[in-house]
Design a protein around this motif. Structure first.
Motif, PDB file in Angstrom:
ATOM      1  N   LYS A  86      56.626  35.738  54.381  1.00 56.67           N
ATOM      2  CA  LYS A  86      55.774  37.010  54.090  1.00 56.67           C
ATOM      3  C   LYS A  86      54.905  37.930  55.354  1.00 56.67           C
ATOM      4  O   LYS A  86      54.604  38.634  55.929  1.00 56.67           O
ATOM      5  CB  LYS A  86      55.633  36.967  52.889  1.00 56.67           C
ATOM      6  CG  LYS A  86      54.691  38.429  52.880  1.00 56.67           C
ATOM      7  CD  LYS A  86      54.749  37.796  50.919  1.00 56.67           C
ATOM      8  CE  LYS A  86      54.320  39.698  50.033  1.00 56.67           C
ATOM      9  NZ  LYS A  86      55.816  40.169  50.677  1.00 56.67           N
ATOM     10  N   ARG A  87      54.005  36.758  55.686  1.00 53.42           N
ATOM     11  CA  ARG A  87      52.855  36.980  57.243  1.00 53.42           C
ATOM     12  C   ARG A  87      53.533  37.366  58.274  1.00 53.42           C
ATOM     13  O   ARG A  87      53.528  38.377  58.440  1.00 53.42           O
ATOM     14  CB  ARG A  87      52.071  36.128  56.642  1.00 53.42           C
ATOM     15  CG  ARG A  87      50.776  35.601  57.630  1.00 53.42           C
ATOM     16  CD  ARG A  87      49.942  34.994  57.723  1.00 53.42           C
ATOM     17  NE  ARG A  87      49.340  34.877  56.386  1.00 53.42           N
ATOM     18  CZ  ARG A  87      48.649  33.527  55.802  1.00 53.42           C
ATOM     19  NH1 ARG A  87      49.768  32.376  56.296  1.00 53.42           N
ATOM     20  NH2 ARG A  87      48.919  33.646  54.534  1.00 53.42           N
ATOM     21  N   ALA A  88      54.660  36.606  59.254  1.00 51.82           N
ATOM     22  CA  ALA A  88      54.960  37.284  59.944  1.00 51.82           C
ATOM     23  C   ALA A  88      54.955  38.707  59.655  1.00 51.82           C
ATOM     24  O   ALA A  88      55.373  39.197  61.014  1.00 51.82           O
ATOM     25  CB  ALA A  88      56.106  36.036  59.858  1.00 51.82           C
ATOM     26  N   ASP A 121      53.417  41.410  60.090  1.00 55.35           N
ATOM     27  CA  ASP A 121      52.676  41.687  61.689  1.00 55.35           C
ATOM     28  C   ASP A 121      53.445  42.763  62.468  1.00 55.35           C
ATOM     29  O   ASP A 121      53.003  43.163  62.846  1.00 55.35           O
ATOM     30  CB  ASP A 121      52.302  39.717  62.061  1.00 55.35           C
ATOM     31  CG  ASP A 121      51.190  39.219  61.139  1.00 55.35           C
ATOM     32  OD1 ASP A 121      50.389  39.437  60.420  1.00 55.35           O
ATOM     33  OD2 ASP A 121      50.923  38.163  61.613  1.00 55.35           O
ATOM     34  N   MET A 122      54.782  42.465  62.317  1.00 57.16           N
ATOM     35  CA  MET A 122      56.011  43.122  62.507  1.00 57.16           C
ATOM     36  C   MET A 122      55.638  44.253  62.482  1.00 57.16           C
ATOM     37  O   MET A 122      54.968  44.598  61.075  1.00 57.16           O
ATOM     38  CB  MET A 122      57.268  42.835  62.538  1.00 57.16           C
ATOM     39  CG  MET A 122      57.074  41.008  63.306  1.00 57.16           C
ATOM     40  SD  MET A 122      58.921  40.902  62.848  1.00 57.16           S
ATOM     41  CE  MET A 122      58.503  38.617  62.640  1.00 57.16           C
ATOM     42  N   PRO A 123      56.269  45.559  62.900  1.00 59.61           N
ATOM     43  CA  PRO A 123      56.329  46.904  62.603  1.00 59.61           C
ATOM     44  C   PRO A 123      57.432  47.362  62.092  1.00 59.61           C
ATOM     45  O   PRO A 123      58.313  47.818  62.952  1.00 59.61           O
ATOM     46  CB  PRO A 123      55.818  47.960  64.373  1.00 59.61           C
ATOM     47  CG  PRO A 123      56.866  46.347  64.857  1.00 59.61           C
ATOM     48  CD  PRO A 123      56.484  45.310  64.477  1.00 59.61           C
ATOM     49  N   PHE A 157      63.873  48.176  65.510  1.00 59.36           N
ATOM     50  CA  PHE A 157      64.105  46.804  66.372  1.00 59.36           C
ATOM     51  C   PHE A 157      64.580  47.138  66.966  1.00 59.36           C
ATOM     52  O   PHE A 157      65.990  46.879  66.481  1.00 59.36           O
ATOM     53  CB  PHE A 157      63.078  45.765  64.937  1.00 59.36           C
ATOM     54  CG  PHE A 157      64.218  45.364  64.326  1.00 59.36           C
ATOM     55  CD1 PHE A 157      64.537  45.053  64.356  1.00 59.36           C
ATOM     56  CD2 PHE A 157      63.691  46.721  62.681  1.00 59.36           C
ATOM     57  CE1 PHE A 157      65.798  44.251  63.086  1.00 59.36           C
ATOM     58  CE2 PHE A 157      64.365  45.442  62.048  1.00 59.36           C
ATOM     59  CZ  PHE A 157      65.633  45.640  61.601  1.00 59.36           C
ATOM     60  N   ILE A 158      64.714  45.314  67.864  1.00 61.33           N
ATOM     61  CA  ILE A 158      65.915  44.767  67.807  1.00 61.33           C
ATOM     62  C   ILE A 158      65.825  43.841  67.337  1.00 61.33           C
ATOM     63  O   ILE A 158      64.931  42.705  67.230  1.00 61.33           O
ATOM     64  CB  ILE A 158      65.282  44.174  69.782  1.00 61.33           C
ATOM     65  CG1 ILE A 158      65.127  45.630  70.592  1.00 61.33           C
ATOM     66  CG2 ILE A 158      67.048  43.569  70.540  1.00 61.33           C
ATOM     67  CD1 ILE A 158      64.527  45.987  72.274  1.00 61.33           C
ATOM     68  N   PRO A 159      67.117  43.339  66.918  1.00 62.02           N
ATOM     69  CA  PRO A 159      67.069  42.332  65.758  1.00 62.02           C
ATOM     70  C   PRO A 159      67.192  41.272  66.461  1.00 62.02           C
ATOM     71  O   PRO A 159      66.440  40.126  65.692  1.00 62.02           O
ATOM     72  CB  PRO A 159      68.799  42.298  65.565  1.00 62.02           C
ATOM     73  CG  PRO A 159      69.189  43.574  65.755  1.00 62.02           C
ATOM     74  CD  PRO A 159      67.936  44.240  66.897  1.00 62.02           C
ATOM     75  N   GLN A 160      67.137  40.598  67.352  1.00 65.56           N
ATOM     76  CA  GLN A 160      67.232  39.590  67.912  1.00 65.56           C
ATOM     77  C   GLN A 160      65.344  38.633  68.280  1.00 65.56           C
ATOM     78  O   GLN A 160      64.956  38.340  67.975  1.00 65.56           O
ATOM     79  CB  GLN A 160      67.513  39.471  69.658  1.00 65.56           C
ATOM     80  CG  GLN A 160      69.683  39.019  69.485  1.00 65.56           C
ATOM     81  CD  GLN A 160      69.838  40.390  69.896  1.00 65.56           C
ATOM     82  OE1 GLN A 160      69.472  41.222  69.498  1.00 65.56           O
ATOM     83  NE2 GLN A 160      71.154  40.806  69.622  1.00 65.56           N
ATOM     84  N   LYS A 197      60.719  36.022  66.653  1.00 64.72           N
ATOM     85  CA  LYS A 197      59.236  36.135  66.786  1.00 64.72           C
ATOM     86  C   LYS A 197      58.832  34.590  65.185  1.00 64.72           C
ATOM     87  O   LYS A 197      58.070  34.756  64.663  1.00 64.72           O
ATOM     88  CB  LYS A 197      58.560  37.645  66.016  1.00 64.72           C
ATOM     89  CG  LYS A 197      58.455  37.737  67.265  1.00 64.72           C
ATOM     90  CD  LYS A 197      57.855  39.442  66.755  1.00 64.72           C
ATOM     91  CE  LYS A 197      57.278  40.114  68.551  1.00 64.72           C
ATOM     92  NZ  LYS A 197      57.104  41.912  68.627  1.00 64.72           N
ATOM     93  N   ILE A 198      60.149  35.543  63.899  1.00 67.86           N
ATOM     94  CA  ILE A 198      60.107  34.937  62.523  1.00 67.86           C
ATOM     95  C   ILE A 198      60.399  33.280  62.402  1.00 67.86           C
ATOM     96  O   ILE A 198      59.203  32.449  62.283  1.00 67.86           O
ATOM     97  CB  ILE A 198      61.385  35.187  61.668  1.00 67.86           C
ATOM     98  CG1 ILE A 198      60.223  36.298  60.725  1.00 67.86           C
ATOM     99  CG2 ILE A 198      60.954  34.380  60.587  1.00 67.86           C
ATOM    100  CD1 ILE A 198      61.436  37.828  60.609  1.00 67.86           C
TER     101      ILE A 198
END
Length: 66
Positions: free
Chosen positions: A20-22, A25-27, A46-49, A54-55
């Protein structure tokens, strides 16, 4: 604009909080975590990969794009 479903191992509460925190943090426009089905649904530009990578880096969990 993408909507992506991912399978993430969320086997205990700490994992859920990390994921959830990760995601926060993403737009991203929207995100939904389903703890019972161990799935995360994210929508936005976003770009799915990139989101999956990042997660995986932040949570140290295996992420599978469905």
């Amino acid at each position: 604009y993408f909507c992506m479903v991912m399978r993430i191992n969320i086997d205990y509460n700490g994992c859920y909080i990390k994921v959830k925190r990760a995601l926060l943090d993403m737009p991203l426009d929207t995100h939904l975590l389903e703890k019972n089905q161990t799935r995360a649904i994210v929508c936005g530009r976003f770009i799915p990969q990139d989101v999956a990578i990042k997660i995986r880096k932040k949570t140290n969990r295996r992420v599978e794009i469905l």
